[in-house]
Design a protein around this motif. Structure first.
Motif, PDB file in Angstrom:
ATOM      1  N   SER A  49       0.819  -1.212   0.000  1.00 19.43           N
ATOM      2  CA  SER A  49       0.000   0.000   0.000  1.00 19.43           C
ATOM      3  C   SER A  49       0.851   1.260   0.000  1.00 19.43           C
ATOM      4  O   SER A  49       0.465   2.276  -0.586  1.00 19.43           O
ATOM      5  N   ILE A  50       2.001   1.189   0.625  1.00 27.15           N
ATOM      6  CA  ILE A  50       2.863   2.374   0.747  1.00 27.15           C
ATOM      7  C   ILE A  50       3.307   2.885  -0.628  1.00 27.15           C
ATOM      8  O   ILE A  50       3.053   4.045  -0.954  1.00 27.15           O
ATOM      9  N   PRO A  51       3.947   2.060  -1.477  1.00 25.54           N
ATOM     10  CA  PRO A  51       4.338   2.607  -2.798  1.00 25.54           C
ATOM     11  C   PRO A  51       3.131   2.931  -3.676  1.00 25.54           C
ATOM     12  O   PRO A  51       3.191   3.854  -4.492  1.00 25.54           O
ATOM     13  N   LEU A  52       2.045   2.202  -3.503  1.00 27.53           N
ATOM     14  CA  LEU A  52       0.831   2.485  -4.270  1.00 27.53           C
ATOM     15  C   LEU A  52       0.361   3.913  -3.997  1.00 27.53           C
ATOM     16  O   LEU A  52       0.039   4.657  -4.914  1.00 27.53           O
ATOM     17  N   MET A  53       0.349   4.300  -2.727  1.00 26.63           N
ATOM     18  CA  MET A  53      -0.091   5.642  -2.356  1.00 26.63           C
ATOM     19  C   MET A  53       0.948   6.705  -2.707  1.00 26.63           C
ATOM     20  O   MET A  53       0.594   7.797  -3.138  1.00 26.63           O
ATOM     21  N   LEU A  54       2.214   6.375  -2.534  1.00 27.88           N
ATOM     22  CA  LEU A  54       3.274   7.338  -2.832  1.00 27.88           C
ATOM     23  C   LEU A  54       3.385   7.629  -4.330  1.00 27.88           C
ATOM     24  O   LEU A  54       3.741   8.738  -4.716  1.00 27.88           O
ATOM     25  N   ASN A  55       3.083   6.653  -5.166  1.00 29.22           N
ATOM     26  CA  ASN A  55       3.169   6.835  -6.619  1.00 29.22           C
ATOM     27  C   ASN A  55       1.867   7.328  -7.225  1.00 29.22           C
ATOM     28  O   ASN A  55       1.741   7.378  -8.441  1.00 29.22           O
ATOM     29  N   SER A  56       0.911   7.647  -6.398  1.00 31.33           N
ATOM     30  CA  SER A  56      -0.397   8.130  -6.852  1.00 31.33           C
ATOM     31  C   SER A  56      -1.082   7.145  -7.801  1.00 31.33           C
ATOM     32  O   SER A  56      -1.744   7.544  -8.749  1.00 31.33           O
ATOM     33  N   ASN A  57      -0.908   5.868  -7.569  1.00 27.90           N
ATOM     34  CA  ASN A  57      -1.543   4.845  -8.391  1.00 27.90           C
ATOM     35  C   ASN A  57      -2.888   4.404  -7.825  1.00 27.90           C
ATOM     36  O   ASN A  57      -3.464   3.437  -8.307  1.00 27.90           O
ATOM     37  N   VAL A  58      -3.379   5.090  -6.812  1.00 29.40           N
ATOM     38  CA  VAL A  58      -4.644   4.710  -6.193  1.00 29.40           C
ATOM     39  C   VAL A  58      -5.771   4.791  -7.220  1.00 29.40           C
ATOM     40  O   VAL A  58      -6.609   3.896  -7.312  1.00 29.40           O
ATOM     41  N   ALA A  59      -5.798   5.845  -8.028  1.00 31.27           N
ATOM     42  CA  ALA A  59      -6.845   5.984  -9.054  1.00 31.27           C
ATOM     43  C   ALA A  59      -6.738   4.863 -10.079  1.00 31.27           C
ATOM     44  O   ALA A  59      -7.750   4.315 -10.518  1.00 31.27           O
ATOM     45  N   LYS A  60      -5.531   4.496 -10.447  1.00 29.67           N
ATOM     46  CA  LYS A  60      -5.313   3.419 -11.430  1.00 29.67           C
ATOM     47  C   LYS A  60      -5.804   2.079 -10.886  1.00 29.67           C
ATOM     48  O   LYS A  60      -6.226   1.215 -11.656  1.00 29.67           O
TER      49      LYS A  60
END
Length: 142
Positions: A49-60
């Motif tokens: 979850s950490i890199p997902l949120m840091l890379n702004s991939n949440v929308a993807k």
């Protein structure tokens, strides 16, 4: 180096599989294999979850709900792999368990590559490789 990276990743997967199997079976012995599986996956969710949120991939990540439901079953298999490994190691040991795991991976992927996806032709080398795999399993399990 780019061609070498997939080989390094594959070797790391093997090392991580051994470490994860040992850790999950030890935790499963202290608690239960189900609890070990849950915490193994829970910690994995937190870590990824950490890199997902840091890379702004949440929308993807919402794209996942537009895919075929079958493509979401990987999580079920992942959980079963952890659980069944944690259940097998106390009886079989790490070597026999992972030998059977790896051999079944080799044989099932060989079947898929050769007969389903047609990535590899069936030749004498492939047949000898399958036979060596089966003989190797027999020697380690015996």
């Amino acid at each position: 180096m780019k061609e070498l990276l997939p080989y390094i990743f594959a070797i790391l997967v093997g090392l991580f599989t051994t470490a994860e199997s040992y850790i999950s079976s030890e935790l499963g012995e202290i608690t239960t294999p189900s609890i070990a599986t849950f915490y193994n996956l829970f910690i994995g969710v937190i870590i990824f979850s950490i890199p997902l949120m840091l890379n702004s991939n949440v929308a993807k990540s919402s794209e996942v709900f537009k895919t075929k439901p079958l493509l979401l079953t990987g999580g079920i298999f992942g959980a079963l792999i952890i659980y069944l490994t944690a259940k097998s190691i106390p009886s079989l040991g790490i070597t026999v368990t992972l030998t059977l795991v790896i051999a079944s991976q080799i044989l099932s992927s060989f079947y898929l590559d050769t007969f389903i996806y047609k990535f590899r032709p069936l030749g004498i080398n492939e047949i000898i490789g399958v036979l060596f795999t089966l003989v190797g399993v027999w020697f380690i399990v015996k």
